[in-house]
Design a protein around this motif. Structure first.
Motif, PDB file in Angstrom:
ATOM      1  N   MET A 253      -4.994  21.404  27.732  1.00  0.00           N
ATOM      2  CA  MET A 253      -4.295  20.408  26.909  1.00  0.00           C
ATOM      3  C   MET A 253      -3.169  21.088  26.142  1.00  0.00           C
ATOM      4  SD  MET A 253      -5.841  17.839  24.013  1.00  0.00           S
ATOM      5  CE  MET A 253      -6.507  19.159  23.033  1.00  0.00           C
ATOM      6  N   ARG A 254      -2.049  20.421  26.081  1.00  0.00           N
ATOM      7  CA  ARG A 254      -0.922  20.995  25.365  1.00  0.00           C
ATOM      8  C   ARG A 254      -0.657  20.223  24.075  1.00  0.00           C
ATOM      9  NH1 ARG A 254       3.658  17.825  26.617  1.00  0.00           N
ATOM     10  NH2 ARG A 254       3.274  16.368  28.312  1.00  0.00           N
ATOM     11  N   ASN A 255      -0.121  20.943  23.111  1.00  0.00           N
ATOM     12  CA  ASN A 255       0.271  20.357  21.842  1.00  0.00           C
ATOM     13  C   ASN A 255       1.766  20.058  21.882  1.00  0.00           C
ATOM     14  OD1 ASN A 255      -0.535  19.955  18.844  1.00  0.00           O
ATOM     15  ND2 ASN A 255       1.356  21.128  18.761  1.00  0.00           N
ATOM     16  N   GLU A 256       2.168  18.869  21.476  1.00  0.00           N
ATOM     17  CA  GLU A 256       3.583  18.512  21.433  1.00  0.00           C
ATOM     18  C   GLU A 256       4.113  18.642  20.018  1.00  0.00           C
ATOM     19  OE1 GLU A 256       4.604  15.434  25.068  1.00  0.00           O
ATOM     20  OE2 GLU A 256       4.388  14.673  23.044  1.00  0.00           O
TER      21      GLU A 256
ATOM     22  N   CYS B  28       1.961  11.886  32.646  1.00  0.00           N
ATOM     23  CA  CYS B  28       2.063  12.885  31.584  1.00  0.00           C
ATOM     24  C   CYS B  28       0.657  13.387  31.291  1.00  0.00           C
ATOM     25  CB  CYS B  28       2.678  12.250  30.332  1.00  0.00           C
ATOM     26  SG  CYS B  28       2.935  13.425  28.993  1.00  0.00           S
ATOM     27  N   ASP B  29       0.415  14.678  31.528  1.00  0.00           N
ATOM     28  CA  ASP B  29      -0.946  15.193  31.393  1.00  0.00           C
ATOM     29  C   ASP B  29      -1.393  15.204  29.938  1.00  0.00           C
ATOM     30  OD1 ASP B  29       0.536  17.253  30.418  1.00  0.00           O
ATOM     31  OD2 ASP B  29      -0.122  18.757  31.864  1.00  0.00           O
ATOM     32  N   ILE B  30      -2.644  15.535  29.721  1.00  0.00           N
ATOM     33  CA  ILE B  30      -3.255  15.381  28.404  1.00  0.00           C
ATOM     34  C   ILE B  30      -2.539  16.248  27.366  1.00  0.00           C
ATOM     35  CG2 ILE B  30      -5.021  17.131  28.837  1.00  0.00           C
ATOM     36  CD1 ILE B  30      -6.947  15.204  27.267  1.00  0.00           C
ATOM     37  N   HIS B  31      -2.236  15.629  26.240  1.00  0.00           N
ATOM     38  CA  HIS B  31      -1.498  16.289  25.176  1.00  0.00           C
ATOM     39  C   HIS B  31      -1.879  15.659  23.843  1.00  0.00           C
ATOM     40  CE1 HIS B  31       0.825  12.739  26.247  1.00  0.00           C
ATOM     41  NE2 HIS B  31       1.328  12.773  25.032  1.00  0.00           N
ATOM     42  N   VAL B  32      -1.423  16.262  22.776  1.00  0.00           N
ATOM     43  CA  VAL B  32      -1.756  15.766  21.443  1.00  0.00           C
ATOM     44  C   VAL B  32      -0.590  16.071  20.511  1.00  0.00           C
ATOM     45  CG1 VAL B  32      -2.869  17.898  20.673  1.00  0.00           C
ATOM     46  CG2 VAL B  32      -3.602  15.711  19.701  1.00  0.00           C
ATOM     47  N   HIS B  33      -0.395  15.226  19.501  1.00  0.00           N
ATOM     48  CA  HIS B  33       0.624  15.482  18.485  1.00  0.00           C
ATOM     49  C   HIS B  33       0.175  14.896  17.157  1.00  0.00           C
ATOM     50  CE1 HIS B  33       1.731  11.341  19.540  1.00  0.00           C
ATOM     51  NE2 HIS B  33       1.932  11.739  20.782  1.00  0.00           N
ATOM     52  N   SER B  34       0.784  15.371  16.087  1.00  0.00           N
ATOM     53  CA  SER B  34       0.366  14.969  14.738  1.00  0.00           C
ATOM     54  C   SER B  34       0.855  13.579  14.356  1.00  0.00           C
ATOM     55  CB  SER B  34       0.894  15.983  13.712  1.00  0.00           C
ATOM     56  OG  SER B  34       0.342  17.255  13.940  1.00  0.00           O
TER      57      SER B  34
END
Length: 288
Positions: free
Chosen positions: A1-4, A30-36
């Protein structure tokens, strides 16, 4: 998982805007990612799917999906679809002079709130949010005089609707007002002194109570131990330094009050889903 790491589209704001009119030429995953940031996406044509913790959220033409802060998700936007989306913090104006403690309270409260909500076309809340999103899109495309102020105004309207419909929790409705006033000096002290090695005796002395009562009161009000809240504030401060300075991870760790780099790495990863070193290297992916 990547952080954006989301880069603002609007000057002096935390707002990112994308998808103002181009159709996707093929299915885009768009593969699994996360952002604030919070995310709101409206499908103008076609459809898309969001995948969150194994659950599929299907968003069709006219529907809007809200994805909460720090919720890992992946998406599939189908061929010939048009998706318009915005990403933003509750603190729309991230200048230091505008920051209040409610910024940290709001982010902290919404960590464990609803992961995602789809507002179906034809519902009242969809109609209200859709009007704001359409206005934001129009202002962003044309960029007439004071367009940025109009966009911020529409986002405040959206936030008000999300609060009123309990999609996200307003700090004032989450905390007991009487008890908040009791610990407010502590919250303000933490915000001003997060870089120091704060202790329970120090913090309890601020409001003239013993440590045992202080720990019970803080947990009752904030619904978490004081150490977890303190670490969260430190991570928020460290996040800004990682993005805005050339300081090393170890320098930032000690500058924000962490006792060791390994502890900083562990706590940062808990909230940001990646290490501080990885966070410094990650750039926003415009293909999302």
């Amino acid at each position: 998982m990547r952080n954006e790491v989301i880069m603002p589209s609007i000057p002096n704001s935390s707002i990112h805007i994308s998808g103002t009119g181009h159709k996707s030429k093929k299915d885009a995953f768009c593969d699994i990612h996360v952002h604030s940031e919070f995310e709101l996406l409206k499908i103008l044509e076609g459809q898309t799917e969001f995948y969150i913790y194994g659950k599929e959220y299907r968003v069709r033409c006219g529907d809007i999906i809200f994805v909460n802060s720090r919720v890992p998700h992946s998406t599939t936007i189908h061929k010939d679809s048009i998706a318009f989306f915005i990403q933003f913090h509750t603190d729309i104006q991230p200048d230091d002079s505008e920051i209040h403690m409610s910024k940290y309270l709001s982010r902290f409260v919404n960590i464990a709130n609803e992961d995602a909500v789809v507002f179906k076309k034809g519902t009242e809340i969809n109609h209200c949010i859709s009007n704001c999103l359409d206005s934001i899109r129009n202002e962003y495309i044309h960029k007439d005089s004071s367009y940025d102020l109009f966009i911020k105004g529409y986002i405040y309207n959206i936030l008000a609707m999300l609060y009123r419909n309990k999609v996200i929790i307003h700090p004032e409705s989450f905390f007991e007002s009487g008890n908040v006033s009791k610990i407010l000096p502590v919250l303000e002290y933490i915000d001003a002194n997060y870089s120091k090695q704060l202790t329970l005796p120090q913090l309890s002395e601020i409001i003239n109570v013993n440590e045992f009562y202080f720990c019970r009161l803080f947990k009752k009000v904030v619904n978490t131990p004081v150490v977890q809240y303190l670490n969260f504030v430190r991570v928020c401060k460290a996040e800004k330094l990682l993005l805005s300075t050339d300081k090393s991870v170890s320098e930032i760790a000690f500058e924000t009050g962490f006792s060791s780099v390994s502890y900083f790495n562990r706590i940062f990863k808990k909230y940001k889903f990646c290490t501080p070193g990885m966070y410094k290297k990650i750039k926003y992916d415009p293909g999302h």
